[in-house]
Design a protein around this motif. Structure first.
Motif, short mmCIF file in Angstrom:
data_model
loop_
_atom_site.label_atom_id
_atom_site.label_comp_id
_atom_site.label_asym_id
_atom_site.label_seq_id
_atom_site.Cartn_x
_atom_site.Cartn_y
_atom_site.Cartn_z
N THR A 225 0.85 -0.97 0.00
CA THR A 225 0.59 -0.05 0.25
C THR A 225 0.96 1.27 0.23
OG1 THR A 225 -0.47 -0.36 2.34
CG2 THR A 225 -1.64 -0.53 1.61
N GLY A 226 1.41 1.51 0.62
CA GLY A 226 3.07 2.42 0.72
C GLY A 226 2.98 2.42 -1.11
N SER A 227 3.38 1.80 -1.82
CA SER A 227 3.94 2.15 -2.60
C SER A 227 3.16 2.55 -4.09
CB SER A 227 3.74 0.37 -3.52
OG SER A 227 4.79 0.46 -5.34
N LEU A 228 1.70 2.15 -3.32
CA LEU A 228 0.70 2.95 -4.13
C LEU A 228 0.32 4.95 -3.62
CD1 LEU A 228 -2.24 0.17 -3.73
CD2 LEU A 228 -1.52 0.49 -6.29
N ALA A 236 6.33 7.89 -8.41
CA ALA A 236 7.05 6.90 -8.41
C ALA A 236 6.79 6.25 -7.38
CB ALA A 236 8.49 7.87 -8.04
N SER A 237 6.30 4.73 -7.73
CA SER A 237 5.99 4.07 -6.98
C SER A 237 6.61 3.07 -5.97
CB SER A 237 5.76 2.48 -8.06
OG SER A 237 4.95 3.04 -9.00
N PHE A 238 7.99 2.51 -6.44
CA PHE A 238 9.02 2.79 -5.00
C PHE A 238 10.26 3.76 -5.76
CE2 PHE A 238 11.02 -0.06 -2.29
CZ PHE A 238 10.50 -0.62 -1.77
N PRO A 239 10.20 4.80 -5.10
CA PRO A 239 11.29 5.53 -4.56
C PRO A 239 12.06 4.90 -4.06
CG PRO A 239 10.23 6.88 -2.95
CD PRO A 239 8.84 5.65 -4.04
N LEU A 240 13.39 5.19 -4.56
CA LEU A 240 14.63 4.26 -3.95
C LEU A 240 15.27 5.67 -2.17
CD1 LEU A 240 16.85 3.12 -6.42
CD2 LEU A 240 16.12 1.93 -4.91
N GLN A 241 14.54 5.56 -1.44
CA GLN A 241 14.96 6.28 -0.12
C GLN A 241 15.51 5.16 0.99
OE1 GLN A 241 15.58 9.53 -0.05
NE2 GLN A 241 14.81 9.76 -2.20
N PRO A 242 16.90 5.95 1.72
CA PRO A 242 16.11 4.78 3.19
C PRO A 242 15.37 3.95 3.76
CG PRO A 242 17.40 6.90 2.89
CD PRO A 242 17.28 6.89 2.12
N ALA A 247 13.07 -1.38 4.57
CA ALA A 247 11.54 -1.79 4.87
C ALA A 247 11.61 -3.00 3.85
CB ALA A 247 10.62 -0.80 4.27
N VAL A 248 12.40 -3.08 2.86
CA VAL A 248 12.07 -4.55 2.41
C VAL A 248 13.19 -5.56 2.97
CG1 VAL A 248 13.52 -4.83 -0.37
CG2 VAL A 248 11.79 -3.13 -0.19
N LEU A 249 14.30 -4.75 3.18
CA LEU A 249 15.52 -5.58 3.96
C LEU A 249 14.85 -5.99 5.15
CD1 LEU A 249 18.90 -3.51 4.35
CD2 LEU A 249 18.55 -5.43 2.80
N ALA A 250 13.90 -5.82 5.82
CA ALA A 250 12.86 -6.01 7.05
C ALA A 250 12.17 -6.99 6.15
CB ALA A 250 12.69 -4.92 7.73
N TRP A 251 11.86 -7.45 5.62
CA TRP A 251 10.68 -8.22 4.72
C TRP A 251 10.54 -8.89 4.52
CZ3 TRP A 251 9.77 -10.43 0.13
CH2 TRP A 251 8.42 -10.75 -0.24
N ALA A 252 12.58 -9.20 4.23
CA ALA A 252 13.11 -10.22 3.07
C ALA A 252 13.43 -11.40 4.35
CB ALA A 252 14.43 -9.38 1.94
N LEU A 253 14.56 -10.60 5.16
CA LEU A 253 14.67 -11.10 6.16
C LEU A 253 13.49 -12.07 7.24
CD1 LEU A 253 17.64 -11.19 7.74
CD2 LEU A 253 16.51 -9.72 10.08
N SER A 297 8.99 11.87 0.86
CA SER A 297 7.83 10.56 1.28
C SER A 297 6.48 11.08 1.92
CB SER A 297 9.63 9.56 1.89
OG SER A 297 7.84 8.86 3.04
N THR A 298 5.56 10.50 1.86
CA THR A 298 3.97 10.93 2.96
C THR A 298 4.80 11.00 3.87
OG1 THR A 298 3.37 9.43 0.53
CG2 THR A 298 1.98 10.38 2.57
N LEU A 299 4.82 9.71 4.12
CA LEU A 299 5.20 9.50 5.51
C LEU A 299 5.83 10.73 6.30
CD1 LEU A 299 4.42 6.02 6.30
CD2 LEU A 299 3.13 7.78 6.78
#
Lengths: 307, 441
Positions: A225-228, A236-242, A247-253, A297-299
Motif C-alpha cells: 500500500t505504501g507503493s500505491l 514513483a511507485s517505489f522511490p529509492l530512499q533509506p 523496509a524491504v530488507l526487514a521484509w526479506a529477512l 515520502s508521504t510519511l
C-alpha cells in the motif's frame, strides 16, 4: 507540559489532549507496577501481593489504551487535528508514534490474555512511555497532506498496516529478547531473578513466532500500500530512499525466517536473533523517515520535525 | 593406649565439582572390598563409608588422628587434595547434619538418610562397623526424623527429581504430549520419571542394558520398555531424557545428539544426567536447543530453594544442636557412672586394707568389736564420699568426673574405655578441627 506549550484551538482539542495525558499517566503507572513486580524479590509467602502488582499493571494498561483510542476517536470526530489524523487533512508530529504505542499496548493485552506474559508487560509498558513522551512533548507544526491523499484509502491502509506490523514485530522483538535472556540463563545454569518470572522457553518461542508471522503479513500490506500511496503523491511507485530500503530488507529477512522455520525447522535462539535483526531493520525504516526529504515520502510528514 | 577419636574424611558437592566426584565414587560392587581395606588400616576400630552422587564420606573411630592420613589415601588421588578432615565433635556434628539433609545439595531431600542407613548396614554386615556406630546412627536417625517432622524443610520442590521436573517445564512448558526417556535404573531418575509422567507427559520409555530390568522398571513407573541399542533413534523421539546408568563412558555423545537434533527438526530437548560418572558428554550442552543438567547444575537451582527456606533450615539446625547436646549429656552420664564406682571401690579398698592392718595389731578384740571397727571405717568412707558422689551425680560426669579420675588415679579400669564416647568431652580448641588436607600441618 504539552498543554502549556501548545495553544489549544478549541475545547474539543483540549479534551483530546486531556485524554492522551490521562492515558500517558496510566501507562506510566502500569510501567511502575510491572517494574516493581519484576525487580522485587519473589516471596512465595505473599503470592497475592505479587499478583496484585501484575493485575494493577494490566488494569492500568487497559485503562490507558481505552483512553488513548478514545482520543483518536475524538480527534477524528473534530476533523483530524492532533493525535488521530487518519482521513483528516493534516498530521501533527508524533502522531505515528502515538498510534504505534496504542496498537502495541492493545497487541500486548491480547497476547497477555492468550499466553499470560506479565514479564513482557514489564518491557512493553516502559517502551510505550518512552515512545509517548517524546511524541507528545516535542513541539512540531501540523503538516498538510498532499491534496490527492487527503482521503486516500491506501494511505489509511498503509498507516494502519504499518502500525499493526510494527507493533507485532515490536512485541516479537521484546519476546525474542526475553527468550535470549532466559535461554542464556538456562544454558549457563545460572538462573537469576528474571528466571522465575519468565514463562517457558517454548511458550516464548511460539508466541514470538506467531507475532513474527503477523508482523510479516502486515509489513507486506504496508509495503504494497505504501507503493500505491507513493505513486499517488509523487508519481514513483517505489522511490529509492533509506526508508524503503530498510523496509524491504526487514521484509526479506522475515521472509527468510519464515522459510527457515517452516522448511528447515529452525527455532529457538537463531530465530530470536533473526527477529531482533528484523526489528532493528524496521527501526531503520523509521529512522529513514527523518533522513528523507519532505517531498520524498508521504510519511515523512508524520514524524516529529518531518517536512 | 591413646584416646580414640571419631574421624570423618570426605568430600561433597560443596568442595568439588561433579568431574572430581565421579572419579572417587565407590560403586556398590566395590564397597565390601573398600570396607575390608578400611578395617585393615592399623588403628581403625570401626568404619563405614557413604558414597552417593554428591558425596564420599568415610567415618571412622580410630586410635589417633594420624589415621586420617591413611583414610585420605582411601579417598583416592583425585579426591584427596580436596578432601576435608573432621574430628571428634565436628565429625559428629557433620554426621548429624548430613543425616538430617542439612548438608544435601537439595536441603530437606529424604534420600540421604536412607543412603546413610544403607551404608551403615553394609558396614555392619561386613564387620567394619560395630557398637559405637550403631548407637551413633540411632541418635543421628532420631535427629533426622525430628527435623523432618518438626520443620517444613521437606515441603515443596526440594528433591532433585522435583527440581529436574521444574527445569524441564521451564524449557518445554506444558509437558502434555511430550515423550520422556529413562535410561538406566537410578532411583532418583525413576522418581523424576514418575513425576514427569504424572505431569501429563504422554509417553514414558524405559531403556536399560538388561531388557528384563527395563521391563521391571517400566512396570514400576508405568512406562514402556525399549531397547537401549536403539538409543540414537530414541533420542530423536524423546523431549526429556533422564540418564542414570552405571556406565563408565558417556552413553549420550555429542555426535549422537547432533544427528538426533537434526532429525527432530531442532525441537528442544532437555537432558537430565543423574549418573556418576556422567552419562552425557558435557559438550552436548553446547548444542542449540539442547539443555543438559547434571547433579552440580541442579545444585545451583536448588540453592534458590535453600534461600527460600532459611527459617526452616535455622530451626532444623537448632534441632540438630539439641540432639547433639542430648547425646553429649547422655555420654557424660555414662562416663560418670564408672568413675563413681571406681572411686567408691578405691576408697573402700583403702579402708578395708587399713582396718585389716589395724586389727592384726589388736589381737585381743573379739568378733563384735572387730565388726564395730570395720563398720566405723566404712561409715567414715561413706561420709567422706557422700559430698563428692552427690556432686558427680549432679554434674553428670563431665570435667569433674575427669578431675576425680585424675586426682584418685582412676583412669585405668574396665569402664574407662573412651571408645564408648570419644566425643563426650572434646578437648578445648579441637572441636573446630576442620582442615582441608592442603591446610593440615
Amino acid at each position: 507540559m504539552l498543554a502549556a506549550r501548545r495553544p489549544l484551538c478549541n475545547q474539543s482539542e483540549a479534551m483530546t489532549t486531556a485524554l492522551v495525558h490521562i492515558a500517558l499517566s496510566a501507562y506510566v503507572a502500569a510501567a511502575v507496577f510491572f517494574l516493581v513486580w519484576l525487580v522485587r524479590p519473589q516471596r512465595p509467602a505473599a503470592p497475592d501481593a505479587t499478583s496484585r502488582l501484575v493485575s494493577a499493571g494490566r488494569a492500568m494498561l487497559l485503562v490507558g489504551v481505552v483512553l488513548h483510542l478514545a482520543s483518536f476517536a475524538a480527534a477524528r470526530a473534530q476533523g483530524g487535528i492532533a493525535t488521530a489524523g487518519l482521513g483528516g487533512d493534516e498530521w501533527r508530529g508524533g502522531q505515528l508514534f502515538s498510534l504505534l504505542a496504542a496498537v502495541t499496548v492493545a497487541g500486548y493485552l491480547i497476547l497477555d490474555f492468550r499466553y499470560k506474559l506479565p514479564v513482557a508487560g514489564a518491557f512493553v509498558a516502559p517502551f510505550t512511555v518512552a515512545v509517548m513522551v517524546p511524541a507528545h512533548l516535542v513541539q512540531t507544526g501540523a503538516r498538510q497532506f498532499a491534496p490527492s491523499l487527503t482521503h486516500s484509502a491506501a494511505l489509511a491502509l498503509h498507516v494502519g498496516a504499518a502500525a499493526l506490523g510494527s507493533a507485532a514485530l515490536g512485541l516479537a522483538f521484546a519476546l525474542s529478547l526475553l527468550y535470549l535472556l532466559g535461554e542464556k540463563q538456562i544454558k549457563n545454569k545460572h538462573p537469576g531473578r528474571l528466571f522465575s518470572r519468565l514463562p517457558s522457553l517454548d511458550l516464548i518461542d511460539r508466541a514470538g513466532w506467531r507475532l513474527s508471522v503477523w508482523g510479516f503479513a502486515f509489513l507486506s500490506i504496508a509495503i504494497a500500500t505504501g507503493s500505491l500511496v507513493s505513486k499517488e503523491s509523487t508519481g514513483a511507485s517505489f522511490p529509492l530512499q533509506p526508508k524503503e530500503g530498510f523496509a524491504v530488507l526487514a521484509w526479506a529477512l522475515l521472509a527468510a525466517l519464515i522459510q527457515a522455520r517452516l522448511v528447515a525447522g529452525w527455532r529457538g535462539r537463531r530465530v530470536a536473533l533473526l527477529v531482533v535483526a528484523g526489528f532493528l531493520l524496521l527501526v531503520g525504516t523509521y529512522a529513514g523517515l527523518f533522513a528523507a526529504p519532505p517531498q520524498a515520502s508521504t510519511l515523512s510528514m508524520l514524524v516529529p520535525g518531518g517536512g | 593406649m591413646a584416646s580414640p577419636v571419631l574421624l570423618c574424611v570426605g568430600l561433597s558437592h560443596r568442595e568439588v565439582p561433579i568431574a572430581v566426584r565421579e572419579q572417587v565414587a565407590v560403586s556398590a560392587d566395590d564397597l565390601p572390598e573398600k570396607l575390608r581395606r578400611l578395617k585393615a588400616i592399623p588403628g581403625v576400630r570401626e568404619a563405614f563409608l557413604v558414597s552417593t552422587c554428591n558425596r564420599l564420606e568415610i567415618f571412622s573411630v580410630a586410635d589417633s588422628r594420624t589415621v586420617a592420613d591413611d583414610l585420605l589415601r582411601e579417598v583416592g588421588p583425585a579426591g584427596a587434595p580436596h578432601a576435608v578432615v573432621r574430628s571428634d565433635d565436628d565429625a559428629l556434628t557433620h554426621l548429624f547434619r548430613v543425616a538430617a539433609s542439612l548438608d544435601s545439595m537439595v536441603v530437606g531431600e529424604a534420600q540421604i538418610l536412607g543412603q546413610i542407613k544403607d551404608a551403615h548396614e553394609t558396614a555392619k554386615l561386613h564387620g567394619a562397623a560395630g557398637a559405637y556406630f550403631a548407637r551413633l546412627m540411632a541418635k543421628a536417625q532420631s535427629a533426622a526424623k525430628r527435623v523432618r517432622t518438626e520443620t517444613q524443610i521437606a515441603r515443596g520442590a526440594v528433591s532433585v527429581a522435583s527440581v529436574a521436573v521444574q527445569l524441564a517445564r521451564k524449557v518445554l512448558g506444558n509437558l502434555a504430549g511430550r515423550t520422556v526417556l529413562l535410561v538406566g535404573a537410578g532411583e532418583m531418575a525413576q522418581l523424576a520419571a514418575r513425576e514427569l509422567h504424572q505431569s501429563s507427559a504422554s509417553e514414558l520409555l524405559v531403556a536399560n542394558r538388561s531388557s528384563a530390568r527395563a521391563e521391571e522398571i517400566a512396570r514400576e513407573v508405568a512406562g514402556v520398555a525399549v531397547n537401549l541399542a536403539e538409543l540414537p533413534a530414541l533420542l530423536e523421539r524423546a523431549d526429556v531424557v533422564l540418564c542414570s546408568t552405571g556406565a563408565r563412558e558417556p552413553v549420550v555423545t555429542h555426535e549422537m545428539m547432533v544427528r538426533a537434533l537434526k532429525a527432530r527438526r531442532y525441537r528442544p530437548a532437555f537432558l537430565i544426567d543423574l549418573a556418576l560418572p556422567r552419562n552425557v558428554e558435557p559438550s552436548v550442552n553446547e548444542l542449540e536447543n539442547v539443555y543438559v543438567y547434571d547433579m552440580d547444575d541442579l545444585e545451583r537451582v536448588a540453592a534458590g530453594n535453600r534461600e527460600l527456606r532459611e527459617q526452616e533450615v535455622a530451626r532444623a539446625e537448632e534441632i540438630v544442636r539439641e540432639e547433639l547436646a542430648a547425646l553429649r549429656k547422655a555420654d557424660r552420664e555414662r562416663s560418670a557412672v564408672p568413675v563413681l564406682a571406681r572411686l567408691r571401690e578405691h576408697a573402700h579398698g583403702v579402708a578395708k586394707s587399713e582396718v585389716e592392718r589395724t586389727l592384726a595389731q589388736l589381737a585381743a578384740l573379739d568378733e563384735k568389736q572387730k565388726k564395730a571397727v570395720q563398720a566405723m571405717a566404712s561409715a567414715i568412707v561413706n561420709k567422706l564420699l557422700h559430698g563428692p558422689t552427690s556432686r558427680l551425680r549432679e554434674e553428670q560426669g563431665g570435667p569433674l568426673a575427669e578431675a576425680a579420675a585424675e586426682l584418685f588415679g582412676l583412669a585405668e579400669g574396665p569402664g574407662a574405655d573412651p571408645v564408648a564416647n570419644p566425643v563426650a568431652n572434646p578437648p578445648e580448641g579441637e572441636a573446630a578441627d576442620v582442615l582441608p588436607i592442603s591446610g593440615r600441618k
